[in-house]
Design a protein around this motif. Structure first.
Motif, PDB file in Angstrom:
ATOM      1  N   ASP A 242      -7.225   2.798   5.278  1.00 51.21           N
ATOM      2  CA  ASP A 242      -7.132   1.593   4.823  1.00 51.21           C
ATOM      3  C   ASP A 242      -6.503   0.317   5.698  1.00 51.21           C
ATOM      4  O   ASP A 242      -6.675  -0.644   5.809  1.00 51.21           O
ATOM      5  CB  ASP A 242      -6.333   1.603   3.522  1.00 51.21           C
ATOM      6  CG  ASP A 242      -7.067   1.673   2.244  1.00 51.21           C
ATOM      7  OD1 ASP A 242      -8.524   2.140   2.698  1.00 51.21           O
ATOM      8  OD2 ASP A 242      -6.988   1.745   1.263  1.00 51.21           O
TER       9      ASP A 242
ATOM     10  N   ARG B  88       0.750  -1.235  -0.024  1.00 52.92           N
ATOM     11  CA  ARG B  88      -0.160   0.090   0.199  1.00 52.92           C
ATOM     12  C   ARG B  88       0.928   1.212  -0.246  1.00 52.92           C
ATOM     13  O   ARG B  88       0.360   2.419  -0.636  1.00 52.92           O
ATOM     14  CB  ARG B  88      -1.070   0.041   1.236  1.00 52.92           C
ATOM     15  CG  ARG B  88      -2.040  -1.035   1.119  1.00 52.92           C
ATOM     16  CD  ARG B  88      -3.041  -0.675  -0.109  1.00 52.92           C
ATOM     17  NE  ARG B  88      -2.826   0.699  -0.024  1.00 52.92           N
ATOM     18  CZ  ARG B  88      -4.127   1.558   0.065  1.00 52.92           C
ATOM     19  NH1 ARG B  88      -5.154   1.165  -0.099  1.00 52.92           N
ATOM     20  NH2 ARG B  88      -3.937   2.748  -0.289  1.00 52.92           N
TER      21      ARG B  88
ATOM     22  N   GLN C  53       2.312   1.939  -3.498  1.00 51.25           N
ATOM     23  CA  GLN C  53       0.912   2.323  -4.361  1.00 51.25           C
ATOM     24  C   GLN C  53       0.908   3.721  -4.105  1.00 51.25           C
ATOM     25  O   GLN C  53       0.721   4.594  -4.955  1.00 51.25           O
ATOM     26  CB  GLN C  53      -0.121   1.587  -3.696  1.00 51.25           C
ATOM     27  CG  GLN C  53      -0.891   0.720  -5.052  1.00 51.25           C
ATOM     28  CD  GLN C  53      -1.972   0.146  -4.466  1.00 51.25           C
ATOM     29  OE1 GLN C  53      -2.820   0.730  -3.654  1.00 51.25           O
ATOM     30  NE2 GLN C  53      -2.060  -1.142  -4.666  1.00 51.25           N
TER      31      GLN C  53
ATOM     32  N   MET D  18       0.786  12.314  -9.344  1.00 51.25           N
ATOM     33  CA  MET D  18       0.131  13.442  -9.149  1.00 51.25           C
ATOM     34  C   MET D  18       1.030  14.542  -9.156  1.00 51.25           C
ATOM     35  O   MET D  18       0.547  15.684  -9.859  1.00 51.25           O
ATOM     36  CB  MET D  18      -0.296  13.239  -7.624  1.00 51.25           C
ATOM     37  CG  MET D  18      -1.651  12.608  -7.287  1.00 51.25           C
ATOM     38  SD  MET D  18      -2.936  13.676  -7.815  1.00 51.25           S
ATOM     39  CE  MET D  18      -2.935  15.085  -6.949  1.00 51.25           C
TER      40      MET D  18
ATOM     41  N   VAL E 299      -1.668  18.891  -0.168  1.00 51.04           N
ATOM     42  CA  VAL E 299      -2.939  18.457   0.024  1.00 51.04           C
ATOM     43  C   VAL E 299      -3.055  17.041  -0.523  1.00 51.04           C
ATOM     44  O   VAL E 299      -3.623  16.064   0.361  1.00 51.04           O
ATOM     45  CB  VAL E 299      -3.933  19.426  -0.587  1.00 51.04           C
ATOM     46  CG1 VAL E 299      -5.307  18.962  -0.680  1.00 51.04           C
ATOM     47  CG2 VAL E 299      -4.073  20.680   0.042  1.00 51.04           C
ATOM     48  N   ALA E 300      -2.639  16.767  -1.625  1.00 46.21           N
ATOM     49  CA  ALA E 300      -2.618  15.461  -2.024  1.00 46.21           C
ATOM     50  C   ALA E 300      -1.875  14.561  -1.218  1.00 46.21           C
ATOM     51  O   ALA E 300      -2.559  13.367  -0.812  1.00 46.21           O
ATOM     52  CB  ALA E 300      -1.713  15.217  -3.533  1.00 46.21           C
TER      53      ALA E 300
ATOM     54  N   ASN F 243      -5.989   8.509   3.613  1.00 49.87           N
ATOM     55  CA  ASN F 243      -6.605   7.162   2.948  1.00 49.87           C
ATOM     56  C   ASN F 243      -5.737   5.868   3.601  1.00 49.87           C
ATOM     57  O   ASN F 243      -6.245   4.856   3.746  1.00 49.87           O
ATOM     58  CB  ASN F 243      -6.570   7.279   1.615  1.00 49.87           C
ATOM     59  CG  ASN F 243      -7.939   7.850   1.156  1.00 49.87           C
ATOM     60  OD1 ASN F 243      -8.945   8.017   1.631  1.00 49.87           O
ATOM     61  ND2 ASN F 243      -7.499   8.881   0.171  1.00 49.87           N
TER      62      ASN F 243
ATOM     63  N   PHE G 278      -4.340  13.820   1.762  1.00 48.72           N
ATOM     64  CA  PHE G 278      -5.321  12.932   1.612  1.00 48.72           C
ATOM     65  C   PHE G 278      -4.822  11.462   1.493  1.00 48.72           C
ATOM     66  O   PHE G 278      -5.408  10.441   1.886  1.00 48.72           O
ATOM     67  CB  PHE G 278      -6.056  13.376   0.471  1.00 48.72           C
ATOM     68  CG  PHE G 278      -7.049  14.322   0.686  1.00 48.72           C
ATOM     69  CD1 PHE G 278      -8.491  14.012   1.192  1.00 48.72           C
ATOM     70  CD2 PHE G 278      -6.944  15.739   0.650  1.00 48.72           C
ATOM     71  CE1 PHE G 278      -9.360  14.856   1.524  1.00 48.72           C
ATOM     72  CE2 PHE G 278      -7.842  16.692   1.005  1.00 48.72           C
ATOM     73  CZ  PHE G 278      -9.014  16.297   1.519  1.00 48.72           C
ATOM     74  N   MET G 279      -3.669  11.257   0.676  1.00 50.06           N
ATOM     75  CA  MET G 279      -3.202  10.045   0.513  1.00 50.06           C
ATOM     76  C   MET G 279      -2.802   9.345   1.952  1.00 50.06           C
ATOM     77  O   MET G 279      -3.217   8.254   2.053  1.00 50.06           O
ATOM     78  CB  MET G 279      -1.890  10.031  -0.233  1.00 50.06           C
ATOM     79  CG  MET G 279      -1.852  10.315  -1.568  1.00 50.06           C
ATOM     80  SD  MET G 279      -2.930   9.032  -2.549  1.00 50.06           S
ATOM     81  CE  MET G 279      -2.025   7.661  -2.239  1.00 50.06           C
TER      82      MET G 279
ATOM     83  N   VAL H 197       1.206   6.722  -6.599  1.00 50.49           N
ATOM     84  CA  VAL H 197       0.214   7.782  -6.944  1.00 50.49           C
ATOM     85  C   VAL H 197       0.631   9.284  -6.952  1.00 50.49           C
ATOM     86  O   VAL H 197       0.356  10.133  -7.282  1.00 50.49           O
ATOM     87  CB  VAL H 197      -0.950   7.599  -6.146  1.00 50.49           C
ATOM     88  CG1 VAL H 197      -1.996   8.688  -6.015  1.00 50.49           C
ATOM     89  CG2 VAL H 197      -1.520   6.217  -6.577  1.00 50.49           C
TER      90      VAL H 197
ATOM     91  N   ALA I 219      -6.309  -5.992  -4.136  1.00 48.69           N
ATOM     92  CA  ALA I 219      -5.906  -5.615  -5.548  1.00 48.69           C
ATOM     93  C   ALA I 219      -5.132  -4.696  -5.621  1.00 48.69           C
ATOM     94  O   ALA I 219      -4.988  -3.714  -4.798  1.00 48.69           O
ATOM     95  CB  ALA I 219      -7.090  -5.450  -6.414  1.00 48.69           C
TER      96      ALA I 219
END
Lengths: 323, 323, 293
Positions: free
Chosen positions: A308, A8, A11, A19, A296-297, A304, A300-301, A15, A323
């Protein structure tokens, strides 16, 4: 679990990289900041100096790599407009936004949850219908409009509260805070309410739905059969039953409140991050825009990812073969 | 003979819905002596659970007791204000439900749930309440109860969970425990254990039991008297041995014939043809008549409840013989 | 009365049980008609700058302007008749909301149903992207896109669609996977039924009810979002004043008590958004089997 965690995190990093490319390329594709920065009548050598100073003469990919390398050491570059390091600029604005967002989310939870629990406990009472109608309004009416009405009512017509700014601040841990002075509170009050209304509507709905469902469970019937008072049933059993989804949403909302603060801060001239980003967009202050969006990204990452992972820890089925 | 512990007379409980009035319980009368074990048998939807909830004053809206009387130890429970009823619930009349997974609160520790139950009636210190919880858990056969107090329901097995629920029901040594299918959700071997333990506990403490079940075999191994319910009314009542050996109502006969133990091996079990009528539209007269092979014209009129000694039935065409 | 044969007729029979729903639907209908007919019924063409006179600027409601007619709701800073501006503004707002909603619905439903139908890696990738985006506040996404793309109708619609398509994709995906698990679809996979038939005859119709509910809510959200962006000065260009921009323009005059320039456009906006949401709420209640008695 460890494998899932690493997977995770990888990942999330991927991302974030994607971004950063999108944001960087996107932001640098708009407008020409040199027109803003350099007076039209400036001599060519001044022009060249400024261009070189901000690295605007090099190819875009090189600018990106330099940028990425700098980001890792916490250097987001210099603001074109404020002429100071972007990170310092953002950090100097962060406390006022945090102060506003925390006040708003806490207020929303402290008022919204009890109202929602009440509406869920007595779904057919007139007062519950009133609460629910208000929550529909809170959902539907755009934040900026509520802000205007608040200003018109409490600042212009009644003259009770100021319409903008932070008011008197007190320095604590090297940072200025409004919530430590009465005058600061008078400035904080309206924008906090403005920002809180949407969250409150959400908390009301969540708490109501949870309570309504909980009241129908055998848990509540069994507690009643054991002779517990209705107050104990609601305060101990029901509140605990609905608390997990509410706390999750509370955490998520804290993140999105920072984003919603954009509107509220603009209306109430609250010198926070939201005001900064809007000013940067209008002034084409690219480094600030890029840094803000990436931070900000990242925020939020992280939220999340943490959620998770918490879920994965709670539910062993999730941590395998995701997945 | 003095007044029985519980005397129910002409009890009718109805649910007023948009589709019409659901007559869940109609004209139910029975009595219960101190320490007696009473079995209440019927298929699902026959009104046996609603009867149980009516006794506790816990019928959920839109349901309400339409008429009848419930006298408990000299007090009338129908029309008694909720606070007075609450003082009785758990203290003098307790209830155990079908699925302990649903009745225990998954997010509160067993100890918390038990102390809440203790302190609902006795204003004792938290430590006193915990001591009583340990005592109650030990009594229902939970080993190492002191340590298990801080565990959550999901950390117990199904049988252990139901023991916890029983311990909560017995914590105030009530006069009556209403057990609504408490073993249905458990494995067969655990069922037998719990059944045995509850009988012993009831005997030791002098508690009367109302055992509600759809399973005639389970109830008859436990109860001294049986009540057979069909479509909201009691169709037959009597000492367990008499009802099993010499059923008077064709419906009781049908229930007995459909038990595996009564059929010769290798033969198909007997079935009762058709299904129970909707409680929204009960036929006039005997509700079982449409499925009954003995039915005649008179069955469409009023059917009196014929009481002879300890037995009673509601049928114009009784089978078997009176003794 | 006989049961109407058409699905729409049956829908209406249950819909009209809610008075609030009927009133809200009526309001939406009236606003749509007014918006469409705006050029015919508005006293003035607010875009025709040559017809505006600064003599009329910032006049209170009821003022009789140089045009010789009464400005029922007053005028704005450029001397526009506010009633006309609101009628044209409603036209733009409704237009933006509908277009963004329909485009978002088409893209989102296609993605969601495809993910559910194709499965495997495509499904995982598509839905992860959608989930990731859902965790991001739509307003921030729209703000960034408008900042990146610049101003204009097409840009704004792109931003609105990008901010909202994920909700449609999630909904369609949820409904389609639930449907896919049912036996008859499994059975249909095994038969020579054409794939298109499975998608259009089975998956799509079953996704429609929840999608319609989401669409109603998202149209309202698009309108609110567009107004917010315009209020922040990042929406439509000044030549096409939407309700958000009218409110924004009036904001600075509010402090001096000229409330009407902001307040009347705002009220029009709220009435539009709230009625659409109420219609959506009603449809949701109607489709929710748990609330049916």
């Amino acid at each position: 679990m460890l494998g899932y965690f690493i997977q995770r995190c990888l990942q999330a990093i991927l991302v974030m990289l994607v971004m950063s490319v999108i944001v960087f390329v996107g932001v640098y594709a708009i407008g020409n900041p040199m027109e803003v920065l350099i007076p039209p009548d400036a001599p060519q050598d001044v022009r060249n100096f400024i261009i070189a100073r901000f690295g605007l003469d090099r190819p875009l990919w090189e600018q990106y790599l330099t940028f990425l390398g700098n980001v890792f050491v916490g250097d987001f570059g210099y603001s074109f407009v404020y002429n100071m390091p972007v990170l310092d600029l953002i950090l100097s604005r962060l406390p006022s936004t945090l102060e506003l967002a925390l006040t708003a989310v806490l207020g929303a939870a402290l008022i919204g949850v009890p109202l929602g629990v009440y509406a869920g406990y007595r779904p057919n009472a007139v007062s519950s219908h009133t609460i629910m109608s208000l929550s529909i309004l809170g959902f539907s009416v755009p934040t900026f409009w509520v802000g205007l009405i608040l200003i018109l009512t409490f600042a212009v017509s009644l003259g009770w509260l100021p319409a903008g700014g932070r008011g008197e601040t007190v320095t604590l841990w090297g940072v200025e805070w409004s919530f430590l002075t009465a005058n600061g509170w008078s400035h904080l009050f309206l924008p906090a309410i403005n920002l809180a209304l949407f969250k409150m509507a959400m908390m009301i709905r969540l708490a109501r739905a949870g309570t309504q469902e909980a009241m129908l469970t055998d848990t509540v019937k069994f507690a009643r059969a054991a002779g517990l008072s209705e107050a104990t049933i609601v305060l101990r059993h029901v509140l605990k039953l609905i608390s997990i989804p509410i706390i999750t949403v509370f955490g998520l909302e804290l993140g999105s409140t920072l984003a919603f603060a954009v509107v509220t801060e603009t209306i109430f001239s609250w010198p926070g991050l939201g005001k900064l980003i809007i000013d940067s967009i209008t002034n084409l202050d690219r480094p600030v825009m890029v840094a803000y969006l990436i931070l900000v990204a990242l925020l939020f990452m992280t939220i999340n990812l943490v959620i998770d992972l918490i879920y994965a820890a709670l539910d062993p089925r999730l941590s395998r073969g995701g997945a | 003979m003095s007044e029985p512990l519980l005397q129910v007379a002409g009890l009718s409980t109805q649910f007023h819905t948009q589709a019409g009035v659901v007559k869940a319980v109609s004209d139910v009368s029975f009595s219960l002596e101190r320490g007696q074990i009473l079995g209440l048998v019927g298929e699902s939807g026959s009104g046996k659970s609603v009867t149980g909830f009516s006794l506790l004053g816990l019928v959920d809206p839109p349901g309400r007791i339409a008429e009848g009387s419930i006298r408990f130890d000299g007090q009338e429970l129908v029309g008694m204000p909720q606070p007075d009823l609450r003082a009785l619930r758990g203290k003098r009349i307790a209830m155990v439900f079908q699925d302990p997974m649903m009745t225990l609160n998954p997010v509160l520790s067993v100890g918390t749930q038990m102390t809440l139950a203790v302190r609902a009636h006795d204003k004792v210190s938290k430590q006193m309440a915990r001591d009583r919880a340990v005592e109650a858990l030990t009594r229902v056969g939970i080993p190492d109860a002191g340590h298990r107090l801080d565990a959550y329901p999901h950390q117990f097995s199904g049988g252990m969970r139901q023991r916890v629920a029983i311990a909560i029901a017995m914590i105030h040594s009530p006069d009556i425990i209403i057990a609504d299918e408490p073993t249905t959700a458990l494995d067969v071997s655990i069922q037998a254990q719990i059944l045995h333990e509850m009988r012993e506990l009831a005997k030791d403490s002098g508690t009367a039991l109302i055992w509600i079940s759809h399973d005639l075999a389970t109830v008859s191994s436990l109860a001294e008297r049986l009540l057979v319910m069909y479509a909201g009314t009691i169709v037959e009542e009597g000492p367990t041995a008499r009802v099993l050996r010499n059923p008077r109502h064709p419906y009781t006969r049908g229930l007995l014939d459909s038990l595996p133990a009564t059929a010769p091996p290798g033969q198909n079990l007997q079935q009762i043809p058709g299904s129970m009528p909707s409680l929204l539209a009960l036929p006039p007269g005997c509700a079982f008549a449409p499925r009954c092979s003995f039915a005649s014209e008179v069955c469409n009129g009023d059917v009196p409840y014929l009481v002879t000694g300890p037995s009673a039935f509601r049928c114009h065409h009784p089978i078997g013989e009176a003794k | 009365m006989a049961t109407p044969a058409t699905p729409l007729g049956r829908f209406w029979i249950t819909y009209k049980e809610s008075k609030v729903g009927v009133v809200a639907l009526g309001v939406v209908a009236v606003i749509l008609v007014v918006a469409i007919l705006a050029p015919l019924i508005a006293p003035q063409d607010p875009y025709d700058l040559s017809r505006l006179s600064l003599m009329d600027a910032r006049r209170a409601p009821g003022h009789i302007g140089t045009g010789g007619y009464t400005h029922l709701l007053g005028t704005d800073a450029q001397g526009r008749d506010l009633l006309s501006a609101i009628l044209y503004g409603l036209r733009i707002s409704a237009q933006m909301g509908l277009v963004a909603g329909i485009v978002g619905l088409s893209i989102g439903a296609t993605l969601g149903i495809s993910a559910a139908y194709i499965g495997g890696r495509t499904e995982a990738l598509l839905m992860r992207t959608v989930d990731l985006q859902l965790s991001f506040p739509p307003i921030l996404l729209a703000l960034v896109l408008v900042a990146l793309l610049g101003q204009g109708k097409a840009q704004l619609i792109t931003a609105l669609v990008a901010a909202q398509y994920a909700y449609f994709a999630r909904t369609a995906y949820g409904a389609a996977t639930a449907e896919r698990r049912k036996d008859y679809i499994e059975a249909a996979y095994g038969t020579p039924l054409s794939r298109r038939r499975i998608v259009f005859r089975h998956l799509l119709p079953n996704c429609m009810p929840p999608l319609i509910v989401v669409a109603t809510v998202q149209i309202a959200n698009s309108i609110a979002l567009e107004a917010t962006l315009s209020f922040l000065g990042l929406g439509l260009p000044v030549t096409e004043p939407s309700l958000g921009m009218l409110i924004s323009n009036g904001f600075k005059y509010m402090m001096s008590g000229r409330y009407w320039i902001s307040v009347y456009p705002g009220i029009a906006l709220i009435i539009l958004i709230v009625s659409i949401n109420l219609v959506g709420d009603r449809i949701r209640d109607q489709l929710n089997p748990r609330l049916r008695r």
